[in-house]
Design a protein around this motif. Structure first.
Motif, PDB file in Angstrom:
ATOM      1  N   GLY A   1       0.773  -1.232   0.000  1.00  0.00           N
ATOM      2  CA  GLY A   1       0.000   0.000   0.000  1.00  0.00           C
ATOM      3  C   GLY A   1       0.808   1.288   0.000  1.00  0.00           C
ATOM      4  O   GLY A   1       0.239   2.370   0.153  1.00  0.00           O
ATOM      5  N   PHE A   2       2.105   1.195  -0.174  1.00  0.00           N
ATOM      6  CA  PHE A   2       2.934   2.399  -0.250  1.00  0.00           C
ATOM      7  C   PHE A   2       2.869   2.977  -1.652  1.00  0.00           C
ATOM      8  O   PHE A   2       2.764   2.249  -2.638  1.00  0.00           O
ATOM      9  CB  PHE A   2       4.401   2.080   0.060  1.00  0.00           C
ATOM     10  N   TYR A   3       2.942   4.280  -1.721  1.00  0.00           N
ATOM     11  CA  TYR A   3       3.141   4.951  -3.000  1.00  0.00           C
ATOM     12  C   TYR A   3       4.653   5.150  -3.114  1.00  0.00           C
ATOM     13  O   TYR A   3       5.271   5.757  -2.240  1.00  0.00           O
ATOM     14  CB  TYR A   3       2.402   6.294  -3.059  1.00  0.00           C
ATOM     15  N   VAL A   4       5.249   4.607  -4.169  1.00  0.00           N
ATOM     16  CA  VAL A   4       6.701   4.674  -4.335  1.00  0.00           C
ATOM     17  C   VAL A   4       7.048   5.669  -5.438  1.00  0.00           C
ATOM     18  O   VAL A   4       6.534   5.571  -6.556  1.00  0.00           O
ATOM     19  CB  VAL A   4       7.303   3.292  -4.666  1.00  0.00           C
ATOM     20  N   ILE A   5       7.897   6.615  -5.097  1.00  0.00           N
ATOM     21  CA  ILE A   5       8.394   7.581  -6.071  1.00  0.00           C
ATOM     22  C   ILE A   5       9.835   7.211  -6.369  1.00  0.00           C
ATOM     23  O   ILE A   5      10.686   7.206  -5.474  1.00  0.00           O
ATOM     24  CB  ILE A   5       8.295   9.020  -5.532  1.00  0.00           C
ATOM     25  N   SER A   6      10.098   6.872  -7.619  1.00  0.00           N
ATOM     26  CA  SER A   6      11.449   6.518  -8.045  1.00  0.00           C
ATOM     27  C   SER A   6      12.222   7.786  -8.366  1.00  0.00           C
ATOM     28  O   SER A   6      11.880   8.517  -9.303  1.00  0.00           O
ATOM     29  CB  SER A   6      11.403   5.615  -9.279  1.00  0.00           C
ATOM     30  N   MET A   7      13.242   8.044  -7.582  1.00  0.00           N
ATOM     31  CA  MET A   7      14.055   9.240  -7.814  1.00  0.00           C
ATOM     32  C   MET A   7      14.772   9.138  -9.157  1.00  0.00           C
ATOM     33  O   MET A   7      14.978  10.149  -9.824  1.00  0.00           O
ATOM     34  CB  MET A   7      15.020   9.442  -6.659  1.00  0.00           C
ATOM     35  N   GLY A   8      15.112   7.927  -9.568  1.00  0.00           N
ATOM     36  CA  GLY A   8      15.726   7.731 -10.874  1.00  0.00           C
ATOM     37  C   GLY A   8      14.784   8.126 -11.997  1.00  0.00           C
ATOM     38  O   GLY A   8      15.186   8.761 -12.974  1.00  0.00           O
ATOM     39  N   ASP A   9      13.489   7.760 -11.864  1.00  0.00           N
ATOM     40  CA  ASP A   9      12.504   8.135 -12.882  1.00  0.00           C
ATOM     41  C   ASP A   9      12.324   9.652 -12.934  1.00  0.00           C
ATOM     42  O   ASP A   9      12.208  10.239 -14.009  1.00  0.00           O
ATOM     43  CB  ASP A   9      11.152   7.471 -12.605  1.00  0.00           C
ATOM     44  N   VAL A  10      12.304  10.273 -11.753  1.00  0.00           N
ATOM     45  CA  VAL A  10      12.177  11.732 -11.688  1.00  0.00           C
ATOM     46  C   VAL A  10      13.368  12.378 -12.391  1.00  0.00           C
ATOM     47  O   VAL A  10      13.208  13.308 -13.189  1.00  0.00           O
ATOM     48  CB  VAL A  10      12.053  12.204 -10.221  1.00  0.00           C
ATOM     49  N   LEU A  11      14.555  11.863 -12.119  1.00  0.00           N
ATOM     50  CA  LEU A  11      15.766  12.396 -12.746  1.00  0.00           C
ATOM     51  C   LEU A  11      15.747  12.153 -14.251  1.00  0.00           C
ATOM     52  O   LEU A  11      16.093  13.040 -15.033  1.00  0.00           O
ATOM     53  CB  LEU A  11      17.008  11.773 -12.106  1.00  0.00           C
ATOM     54  N   ARG A  12      15.306  10.958 -14.688  1.00  0.00           N
ATOM     55  CA  ARG A  12      15.256  10.651 -16.119  1.00  0.00           C
ATOM     56  C   ARG A  12      14.325  11.600 -16.866  1.00  0.00           C
ATOM     57  O   ARG A  12      14.622  12.032 -17.977  1.00  0.00           O
ATOM     58  CB  ARG A  12      14.820   9.192 -16.337  1.00  0.00           C
ATOM     59  N   LYS A  13      13.176  11.935 -16.248  1.00  0.00           N
ATOM     60  CA  LYS A  13      12.250  12.890 -16.884  1.00  0.00           C
ATOM     61  C   LYS A  13      12.941  14.223 -17.128  1.00  0.00           C
ATOM     62  O   LYS A  13      12.817  14.819 -18.194  1.00  0.00           O
ATOM     63  CB  LYS A  13      11.004  13.107 -16.020  1.00  0.00           C
ATOM     64  N   ARG A  14      13.660  14.675 -16.116  1.00  0.00           N
ATOM     65  CA  ARG A  14      14.379  15.949 -16.225  1.00  0.00           C
ATOM     66  C   ARG A  14      15.501  15.840 -17.260  1.00  0.00           C
ATOM     67  O   ARG A  14      15.729  16.754 -18.039  1.00  0.00           O
ATOM     68  CB  ARG A  14      14.919  16.319 -14.840  1.00  0.00           C
ATOM     69  N   TYR A  15      16.189  14.712 -17.258  1.00  0.00           N
ATOM     70  CA  TYR A  15      17.286  14.453 -18.195  1.00  0.00           C
ATOM     71  C   TYR A  15      16.781  14.530 -19.639  1.00  0.00           C
ATOM     72  O   TYR A  15      17.414  15.151 -20.491  1.00  0.00           O
ATOM     73  CB  TYR A  15      17.868  13.072 -17.891  1.00  0.00           C
ATOM     74  N   GLU A  16      15.632  13.913 -19.902  1.00  0.00           N
ATOM     75  CA  GLU A  16      15.080  13.907 -21.258  1.00  0.00           C
ATOM     76  C   GLU A  16      14.763  15.312 -21.749  1.00  0.00           C
ATOM     77  O   GLU A  16      14.850  15.596 -22.943  1.00  0.00           O
ATOM     78  CB  GLU A  16      13.838  13.018 -21.318  1.00  0.00           C
ATOM     79  N   LYS A  17      14.412  16.201 -20.840  1.00  0.00           N
ATOM     80  CA  LYS A  17      14.076  17.576 -21.206  1.00  0.00           C
ATOM     81  C   LYS A  17      15.297  18.478 -21.315  1.00  0.00           C
ATOM     82  O   LYS A  17      15.336  19.376 -22.151  1.00  0.00           O
ATOM     83  CB  LYS A  17      13.126  18.187 -20.163  1.00  0.00           C
ATOM     84  N   GLU A  18      16.310  18.268 -20.440  1.00  0.00           N
ATOM     85  CA  GLU A  18      17.364  19.259 -20.282  1.00  0.00           C
ATOM     86  C   GLU A  18      18.789  18.797 -20.568  1.00  0.00           C
ATOM     87  O   GLU A  18      19.705  19.613 -20.518  1.00  0.00           O
ATOM     88  CB  GLU A  18      17.336  19.803 -18.851  1.00  0.00           C
TER      89      GLU A  18
END
Length: 168
Positions: A17-34
């Motif tokens: 029941g935890f909501y998991v936020i992947s810091m790698g996914d967050v970083l990858r989103k930013r990487y793809e943009k910048e």
């Protein structure tokens, strides 16, 4: 460290029941943009930390939180500065997953993720990059350390014991 079993542990948390936020996914989103043309993900991560501070990926990850989320886990903490950012949300529990390097390298070579090198020297270099980011301090100050050096079933058993402790 990469290939230690963080994603498997995160999936077990999701099942509980935890909501998991992947810091790698967050970083990858930013990487793809910048990212600059030809810039490696690790170089991008270092660059944005230089520009925005060591806790930037934690801050970006916290932006993913919505009011409906109650039990939240962040996968992929890399530095004590990120832990300090998470303390703004409360008292974080740090769980480190440890696997011997040779086992992690075997896993990364076999899992075929796009950001994993298939060369042992590159994997060792990545480890050193992770250590320079500060992951060693996070592991050293972890509240729990799960050793992942056996079968998946054994790891799940060890992980379930820790999850039971933190959810009491």
């Amino acid at each position: 460290m990469p290939g230690s079993g963080k994603t498997l542990f995160a999936n077990l948390l999701r099942e509980k029941g935890f909501y998991v936020i992947s810091m790698g996914d967050v970083l990858r989103k930013r990487y793809e943009k910048e990212a600059k043309i030809g810039e490696r993900m690790m170089d991008f991560a270092k660059r944005i930390r230089e520009i925005y501070g060591e806790g930037v990926v934690a801050r970006l990850s916290m932006e993913e939180i919505t009011p409906t989320m109650s039990r939240i886990a962040f996968e992929g903490v890399r530095s004590l500065a990120e832990v300090e950012e998470f303390k703004r949300l409360g008292n974080p529990i740090i769980i480190a997953i440890h696997s011997p390097p040779s086992l992690r390298y075997q896993r990364m070579i076999s899992r075929m993720r796009p950001d994993d090198s298939k060369n042992i020297e590159d994997l060792r270099r990545r480890d050193l990059d992770e250590i320079r980011l500060g992951i060693g301090g996070v592991i050293a100050l972890a509240d729990y350390i799960i050793i992942n050096d056996s079968t998946i079933d054994e790891f799940k058993k060890r992980a379930e014991e820790v999850i039971l402790r933190i959810t009491k």
